[in-house]
Design a protein around this motif. Structure first.
Motif, PDB file in Angstrom:
ATOM      1  N   MET A 156      -4.004   6.641   3.428  1.00 41.69           N
ATOM      2  CA  MET A 156      -4.410   5.277   3.116  1.00 41.69           C
ATOM      3  C   MET A 156      -3.378   4.305   3.661  1.00 41.69           C
ATOM      4  O   MET A 156      -2.231   4.672   3.883  1.00 41.69           O
ATOM      5  CB  MET A 156      -4.539   5.105   1.609  1.00 41.69           C
ATOM      6  N   ASP A 157      -3.815   3.115   3.847  1.00 41.74           N
ATOM      7  CA  ASP A 157      -2.897   2.049   4.220  1.00 41.74           C
ATOM      8  C   ASP A 157      -2.310   1.523   2.914  1.00 41.74           C
ATOM      9  O   ASP A 157      -3.026   1.022   2.056  1.00 41.74           O
ATOM     10  CB  ASP A 157      -3.657   0.939   4.961  1.00 41.74           C
ATOM     11  N   PHE A 158      -1.017   1.670   2.741  1.00 40.56           N
ATOM     12  CA  PHE A 158      -0.374   1.297   1.491  1.00 40.56           C
ATOM     13  C   PHE A 158      -0.514  -0.192   1.192  1.00 40.56           C
ATOM     14  O   PHE A 158      -0.615  -0.588   0.030  1.00 40.56           O
ATOM     15  CB  PHE A 158       1.098   1.718   1.492  1.00 40.56           C
ATOM     16  N   TYR A 159      -0.554  -1.017   2.214  1.00 41.46           N
ATOM     17  CA  TYR A 159      -0.721  -2.453   1.992  1.00 41.46           C
ATOM     18  C   TYR A 159      -2.145  -2.783   1.561  1.00 41.46           C
ATOM     19  O   TYR A 159      -2.352  -3.703   0.764  1.00 41.46           O
ATOM     20  CB  TYR A 159      -0.297  -3.251   3.227  1.00 41.46           C
ATOM     21  N   ASP A 160      -3.130  -2.017   2.055  1.00 36.11           N
ATOM     22  CA  ASP A 160      -4.503  -2.197   1.577  1.00 36.11           C
ATOM     23  C   ASP A 160      -4.599  -1.797   0.106  1.00 36.11           C
ATOM     24  O   ASP A 160      -5.266  -2.468  -0.686  1.00 36.11           O
ATOM     25  CB  ASP A 160      -5.488  -1.364   2.398  1.00 36.11           C
ATOM     26  N   LEU A 161      -3.915  -0.712  -0.257  1.00 36.32           N
ATOM     27  CA  LEU A 161      -3.904  -0.274  -1.647  1.00 36.32           C
ATOM     28  C   LEU A 161      -3.222  -1.323  -2.536  1.00 36.32           C
ATOM     29  O   LEU A 161      -3.685  -1.627  -3.632  1.00 36.32           O
ATOM     30  CB  LEU A 161      -3.202   1.078  -1.771  1.00 36.32           C
ATOM     31  N   TYR A 162      -2.157  -1.908  -2.040  1.00 35.97           N
ATOM     32  CA  TYR A 162      -1.459  -2.985  -2.748  1.00 35.97           C
ATOM     33  C   TYR A 162      -2.420  -4.164  -2.985  1.00 35.97           C
ATOM     34  O   TYR A 162      -2.519  -4.681  -4.101  1.00 35.97           O
ATOM     35  CB  TYR A 162      -0.243  -3.435  -1.930  1.00 35.97           C
ATOM     36  N   SER A 163      -3.138  -4.576  -1.957  1.00 36.52           N
ATOM     37  CA  SER A 163      -4.088  -5.692  -2.079  1.00 36.52           C
ATOM     38  C   SER A 163      -5.198  -5.372  -3.071  1.00 36.52           C
ATOM     39  O   SER A 163      -5.594  -6.229  -3.873  1.00 36.52           O
ATOM     40  CB  SER A 163      -4.696  -6.028  -0.723  1.00 36.52           C
ATOM     41  N   LEU A 164      -5.701  -4.150  -3.025  1.00 34.15           N
ATOM     42  CA  LEU A 164      -6.742  -3.725  -3.956  1.00 34.15           C
ATOM     43  C   LEU A 164      -6.211  -3.771  -5.389  1.00 34.15           C
ATOM     44  O   LEU A 164      -6.883  -4.275  -6.289  1.00 34.15           O
ATOM     45  CB  LEU A 164      -7.217  -2.316  -3.591  1.00 34.15           C
ATOM     46  N   ALA A 165      -5.004  -3.269  -5.589  1.00 35.15           N
ATOM     47  CA  ALA A 165      -4.399  -3.286  -6.930  1.00 35.15           C
ATOM     48  C   ALA A 165      -4.222  -4.715  -7.427  1.00 35.15           C
ATOM     49  O   ALA A 165      -4.501  -5.020  -8.592  1.00 35.15           O
ATOM     50  CB  ALA A 165      -3.061  -2.553  -6.912  1.00 35.15           C
ATOM     51  N   ILE A 219       7.257   4.556  -1.316  1.00 32.27           N
ATOM     52  CA  ILE A 219       6.643   3.504  -0.500  1.00 32.27           C
ATOM     53  C   ILE A 219       5.922   2.487  -1.384  1.00 32.27           C
ATOM     54  O   ILE A 219       6.121   1.277  -1.245  1.00 32.27           O
ATOM     55  CB  ILE A 219       5.676   4.101   0.547  1.00 32.27           C
ATOM     56  N   LEU A 220       5.080   2.981  -2.284  1.00 27.35           N
ATOM     57  CA  LEU A 220       4.333   2.061  -3.152  1.00 27.35           C
ATOM     58  C   LEU A 220       5.253   1.251  -4.044  1.00 27.35           C
ATOM     59  O   LEU A 220       5.063   0.047  -4.222  1.00 27.35           O
ATOM     60  CB  LEU A 220       3.316   2.834  -3.997  1.00 27.35           C
ATOM     61  N   ARG A 221       6.252   1.904  -4.592  1.00 28.08           N
ATOM     62  CA  ARG A 221       7.201   1.184  -5.445  1.00 28.08           C
ATOM     63  C   ARG A 221       7.880   0.056  -4.674  1.00 28.08           C
ATOM     64  O   ARG A 221       7.992  -1.069  -5.167  1.00 28.08           O
ATOM     65  CB  ARG A 221       8.234   2.163  -5.997  1.00 28.08           C
ATOM     66  N   LYS A 222       8.333   0.336  -3.452  1.00 26.38           N
ATOM     67  CA  LYS A 222       9.001  -0.679  -2.629  1.00 26.38           C
ATOM     68  C   LYS A 222       8.062  -1.851  -2.341  1.00 26.38           C
ATOM     69  O   LYS A 222       8.475  -3.006  -2.387  1.00 26.38           O
ATOM     70  CB  LYS A 222       9.501  -0.077  -1.312  1.00 26.38           C
ATOM     71  N   ILE A 223       6.810  -1.559  -2.016  1.00 26.29           N
ATOM     72  CA  ILE A 223       5.846  -2.617  -1.702  1.00 26.29           C
ATOM     73  C   ILE A 223       5.635  -3.527  -2.916  1.00 26.29           C
ATOM     74  O   ILE A 223       5.666  -4.752  -2.808  1.00 26.29           O
ATOM     75  CB  ILE A 223       4.503  -2.020  -1.219  1.00 26.29           C
ATOM     76  N   PHE A 224       5.432  -2.935  -4.085  1.00 23.20           N
ATOM     77  CA  PHE A 224       5.204  -3.738  -5.286  1.00 23.20           C
ATOM     78  C   PHE A 224       6.457  -4.484  -5.722  1.00 23.20           C
ATOM     79  O   PHE A 224       6.401  -5.655  -6.093  1.00 23.20           O
ATOM     80  CB  PHE A 224       4.664  -2.881  -6.432  1.00 23.20           C
ATOM     81  N   GLU A 225       7.595  -3.817  -5.682  1.00 22.40           N
ATOM     82  CA  GLU A 225       8.834  -4.465  -6.118  1.00 22.40           C
ATOM     83  C   GLU A 225       9.245  -5.592  -5.174  1.00 22.40           C
ATOM     84  O   GLU A 225       9.878  -6.553  -5.608  1.00 22.40           O
ATOM     85  CB  GLU A 225       9.945  -3.432  -6.260  1.00 22.40           C
ATOM     86  N   LYS A 226       8.849  -5.486  -3.920  1.00 27.50           N
ATOM     87  CA  LYS A 226       9.131  -6.555  -2.957  1.00 27.50           C
ATOM     88  C   LYS A 226       8.482  -7.865  -3.403  1.00 27.50           C
ATOM     89  O   LYS A 226       8.986  -8.951  -3.124  1.00 27.50           O
ATOM     90  CB  LYS A 226       8.614  -6.137  -1.578  1.00 27.50           C
ATOM     91  N   SER A 227       7.376  -7.756  -4.131  1.00 23.20           N
ATOM     92  CA  SER A 227       6.677  -8.937  -4.660  1.00 23.20           C
ATOM     93  C   SER A 227       7.070  -9.212  -6.105  1.00 23.20           C
ATOM     94  O   SER A 227       6.354  -9.911  -6.825  1.00 23.20           O
ATOM     95  CB  SER A 227       5.165  -8.717  -4.586  1.00 23.20           C
TER      96      SER A 227
END
Length: 123
Positions: free
Chosen positions: A105-114, A15-23
């Motif tokens: 955790m909300d993966f998108y919140d974690l993405y924003s924090l990162a 999930i995290l990989r997909k979210i980051f790679e999408k950007s």
């Protein structure tokens, strides 16, 4: 942005990989702290590290201790996440995580924090 994801949970990693790679972010995956340290030996140029706390082989707190001891990696913002007691791990890590969040955790919140932590550490 270059991210190191450290987690033994393949679903979280996916999930995290997909979210980051999408950007169009560059993502490197490690399944425990020891594997992450091996990556960092050959390439310490990450903008942010996200790590689970409870993992086999080397947990996130031990990984963090090694990370912060090295001059090459001590300044990389590190975000920890855990299903355990956040305050306990905050004390155990001597409050050395840049952020520590609880699961689920909300993966998108974690993405924003990162993204916000990494923006302070662009190489």
């Amino acid at each position: 942005m270059k991210i190191l994801l450290v987690d033994d949970d393949s679903v979280h990693l996916l999930i995290l990989r997909k979210i980051f790679e999408k950007s169009n972010e560059e993502v490197v995956v490690a399944h425990n702290g020891l594997e992450a340290l091996e990556y960092l030996e050959t390439d310490p140029f990450f903008n942010v590290i996200l790590t689970d706390i409870m993992m086999p082989v080397m947990d996130g707190v031990e990984f963090l201790n090694h990370l912060k001891e090295s001059p090459q990696t001590s300044q990389i913002p590190t975000i920890g996440f855990t299903a355990g007691d956040v305050e306990y791990f905050r004390e155990k890590s001597k409050n050395r995580f840049d952020s520590l969040v609880s699961k689920p955790m909300d993966f998108y919140d974690l993405y924003s924090l990162a993204k916000s932590k990494a923006s302070l550490n662009y190489i």
